[in-house]
Design a protein around this motif. Structure first.
Motif, mmCIF file in Angstrom:
data_model
loop_
_atom_site.group_PDB
_atom_site.id
_atom_site.type_symbol
_atom_site.label_atom_id
_atom_site.label_comp_id
_atom_site.label_asym_id
_atom_site.label_seq_id
_atom_site.Cartn_x
_atom_site.Cartn_y
_atom_site.Cartn_z
ATOM 1 N N ALA A 98 -46.822 80.223 35.870
ATOM 2 C CA ALA A 98 -47.291 79.136 36.732
ATOM 3 C C ALA A 98 -48.661 79.482 37.296
ATOM 4 N N PRO A 132 -41.194 78.457 37.228
ATOM 5 C CA PRO A 132 -40.548 77.909 36.037
ATOM 6 C C PRO A 132 -39.336 78.746 35.630
ATOM 7 N N VAL A 152 -38.779 73.335 36.513
ATOM 8 C CA VAL A 152 -39.909 73.732 37.355
ATOM 9 C C VAL A 152 -39.610 73.332 38.794
ATOM 10 N N ILE A 177 -48.118 74.977 34.219
ATOM 11 C CA ILE A 177 -47.223 76.023 33.734
ATOM 12 C C ILE A 177 -47.609 76.259 32.284
#
Length: 166
Positions: A66, A73, A90, A106
């Motif tokens: 991330a 995540p 997420v 991400i």
């Protein structure tokens, strides 16, 4: 001479095995998600990105990174077989962050044809309602600034302030 021939044969077999396995391909239903508006009083929001392995080899997600520590995540650690699906979850936690618009990415590293895939989450965190922390509180929270409650009420609402002013 036998050792060299045996080693060469093993190398050729490994290469053929890798080629025979095929390549994975990750296909997401969508690669961005908008949380919309949510309150600062409940700053934790979650979404799921669904994907499918459309290749002919097993899909492995090596890493999910991330762009900020407030975004976490979660992804499947085991290989995804061809034709099977999975999801990346997420979670954005805006606790302690300033209200307003945010956009986080991400980055997924996989063994897919496209080794790098980027997912995007965004939204608007609205400030919590302007209320005092307690009745005896010495400050009033308004947006991003702390204002002393006594000064605030004296200045903007003098009719409700009954004690003597200095």
């Amino acid at each position: 001479m036998k050792k060299i021939l045996f080693t060469t044969l093993l190398c050729v077999m490994n290469v053929l095995f890798v080629i025979a396995q095929g390549t994975a391909e990750i296909t997401f239903e969508k690669t961005s998600y908008n949380f919309g508006s949510f309150s600062e009083s409940s700053p934790k929001v979650t979404c799921k990105f669904k994907f499918k392995n459309t290749g002919d080899g097993p899909l492995v997600i090596h890493q999910a990174i991330a762009s900020c520590g407030c975004t976490v995540p979660q992804y499947p650690k085991e290989p995804i077989k061809p034709g099977e699906s999975g999801e990346v979850t997420v979670t954005y936690n805006g606790a302690g962050k300033f209200p307003g618009h945010f956009r986080k990415t991400i980055t997924l590293r996989t063994n897919s044809k496209n080794e790098i895939t980027r997912l995007v989450v965004e939204g608007d965190m609205t400030p919590a309602s302007a209320t005092s922390i307690s009745n005896n509180s010495s400050f009033f929270i308004l947006g991003r600034r702390n204002i002393f409650q006594r000064c605030f009420s004296c200045f903007f609402m003098p009719e409700i302030h009954t004690e003597k002013r200095l």
